[in-house]
Write an enzyme that holds these catalytic residues in place. Structure first.
Site, PDB file in Angstrom:
ATOM      1  N   CYS A 119       2.697   7.710  -5.758  1.00  0.00           N
ATOM      2  CA  CYS A 119       4.047   7.155  -5.838  1.00  0.00           C
ATOM      3  C   CYS A 119       4.107   5.765  -5.207  1.00  0.00           C
ATOM      4  CB  CYS A 119       5.048   8.072  -5.145  1.00  0.00           C
ATOM      5  SG  CYS A 119       5.308   9.657  -5.977  1.00  0.00           S
ATOM      6  N   ARG A 124       1.753   1.741   2.374  1.00  0.00           N
ATOM      7  CA  ARG A 124       0.980   2.891   2.848  1.00  0.00           C
ATOM      8  C   ARG A 124      -0.523   2.595   2.937  1.00  0.00           C
ATOM      9  NH1 ARG A 124       3.304   8.274   0.046  1.00  0.00           N
ATOM     10  NH2 ARG A 124       2.659   7.351  -1.901  1.00  0.00           N
TER      11      ARG A 124
END
Length: 438
Positions: A119, A124
């Site tokens: 996603c 991240r």
């Protein structure tokens, strides 16, 4: 193109079964690579596209896998000679694939893993993973879209994580199980899925203590073996159905849900006037006629989970008054709000916070899911909308929810998953709810 079509206005009632946790089974599948003898039998495995993706990664690495989708079990034999390279075509589909690096490095002394996908909710980075593996003695190189780690023998180390990253905690913990000596990890993730992974590793012969606290201690062992393990229930799926029940003024028993794992959500729901009670069979949620506004800040566990943030915004938008939500974990997790604006949501984004003005009179619209939890949130918005809501881009929903529309239909929602040509407006017939529940 498949889409979910919802006719809003139905009150949810009844019982709903919760699957095993996606965020637990994926690292546990990766950890099965550590077993140089014996076979692993996993039960309560959710039937999700991410599980199939991880299975494909393990098959490519030369493990033998048998996934029984009916009984929700997986049998794994990783005792064979394994490959140390996880290719782009699988890893690029799912971020969690990066957690095969720690087990491969520990068992084979080498791991080459493509940079992860998944996603698109924030950058991240995997720097914390690599920093921890380097502290254990691995040499790390990045090239051509791959991360390559090499070590003749990993050794124990004292590791402090700059942020309690779930993936980094898992990767380093798994690598340390076969390291020489003792590893102490501080400021680690404390999620229930971390505890489930540690329990699984210990059943395999590892010596892990402290999971669920801020410090984990791992005493390295010489070898590990297969074992039997049941995956913990999915607290995020449970929370999603809890919100769906509350927002529809429903009365739903979320079966096998673990209240201890959802304490922040339960606290906020009660603050909003929702009745939440623990029962022997699970958690019962009864939604009020009027929801009170509240403020929420996402935090690493045991704080409010970021994976419940999109769903929680629906509850807050339905509250009578002004609510605030602040996202501290990911820097780009408000993408679903633009879709909700098309459904008549009134809000203002200020940096990492969103101010929501309720109660919202949601209108049905065609909306597109931007990530896994956003997909669930849009469906929940459809449950309380006037008219029909069409949710597209269901590949995200399938990554984390099994038969989501079917479970909602059995609770009384008018909802169906259909395959329609692009641009078609799907009209529901009078038998819609009955067909959807079949």
């Amino acid at each position: 193109m498949e889409e979910i079509v919802v006719h809003g206005g139905q009150r949810l009632t009844g019982n709903v079964h919760i699957e095993g946790a996606k965020n637990a089974v994926l690292p546990i599948l990766a950890a099965s690579l550590l077993a140089s003898s014996g076979q692993t039998h996993l039960s309560n495995v959710p039937v999700l596209s991410d599980v199939f993706t991880m299975n494909n990664v393990l098959k490519f690495l030369n493990t033998k896998i048998d996934f029984d989708e009916i009984n929700k079990t997986i049998d794994i034999d990783a005792s064979r000679q394994l490959s140390s390279e996880a290719p782009f075509q699988y890893v690029s589909k799912m971020r969690a694939s990066i957690v095969v690096m720690g087990p491969l490095l520990a068992r084979l002394g080498h791991a080459k893993v493509a940079m992860p996908g998944g996603c698109a909710i924030g950058s991240r980075p995997i720097d914390l993973h690599l920093k921890g593996l380097n502290a254990l003695g691995a040499e790390i190189e990045r090239h051509d879209g791959y991360v390559e780690a090499t070590a003749n023998q990993l050794h124990g180390a004292a590791i402090y994580l700059d942020f309690p990253s779930v993936g980094a905690t898992q990767n380093i913990m798994m690598a340390a199980t076969l390291a020489d000596g003792i590893t102490t990890m501080e400021n680690v993730a404390r999620e229930p899925e971390i505890v489930d992974l540690a329990n699984y590793l210990n059943q395999m012969g590892a010596k892990v203590t402290g999971a669920g606290t801020e410090t984990i201690r791992i005493e390295g062992v010489k070898a590990m073996h297969g074992c039997d393990h049941s995956i913990v229930q999915d607290r995020i799926e449970a929370g999603t159905f809890m919100v769906a029940a509350a927002v529809t003024q429903g009365n739903v028993l979320v079966e096998d849900a673990i209240a201890e794992h959802n304490k922040p959500l339960i606290s906020k729901m009660r603050e909003m006037g929702v009745t939440v009670t623990e029962e022997p069979a699970g958690i019962r949620v009864i939604g009020p006629e009027i929801l009170k506004p509240t403020s929420v800040k996402t935090m690493p566990h045991p704080g409010f989970p970021t994976d419940m943030q999109p769903q929680m915004t629906i509850l807050q938008l339905c509250a009578q008054g002004t609510s605030l939500l602040t996202e501290t974990v990911f820097e780009n997790r408000f993408m679903h709000l633009d879709e909700l604006r098309r459904m008549n949501a009134d809000f203002k984004v200020e940096g990492r916070s969103v101010i929501m003005y309720g109660p919202t009179d949601f209108n049905g619209a065609q909306v597109t899911a931007t990530d896994l939890r956003a997909a669930a949130a849009l469906v929940i918005a459809g449950l309380v909308s006037r008219g029909y809501t069409e949710v597209t881009n269901l590949k995200y929903l399938d990554r984390g929810y099994f038969n989501f529309h079917g479970k909602l239909a059995k609770l009384g929602a008018e909802i169906k998953r259909v395959d329609v040509p692009d641009g078609t407006v799907y009209a529901l017939n009078p038998d819609f709810a009955n067909e959807a529940a079949e």
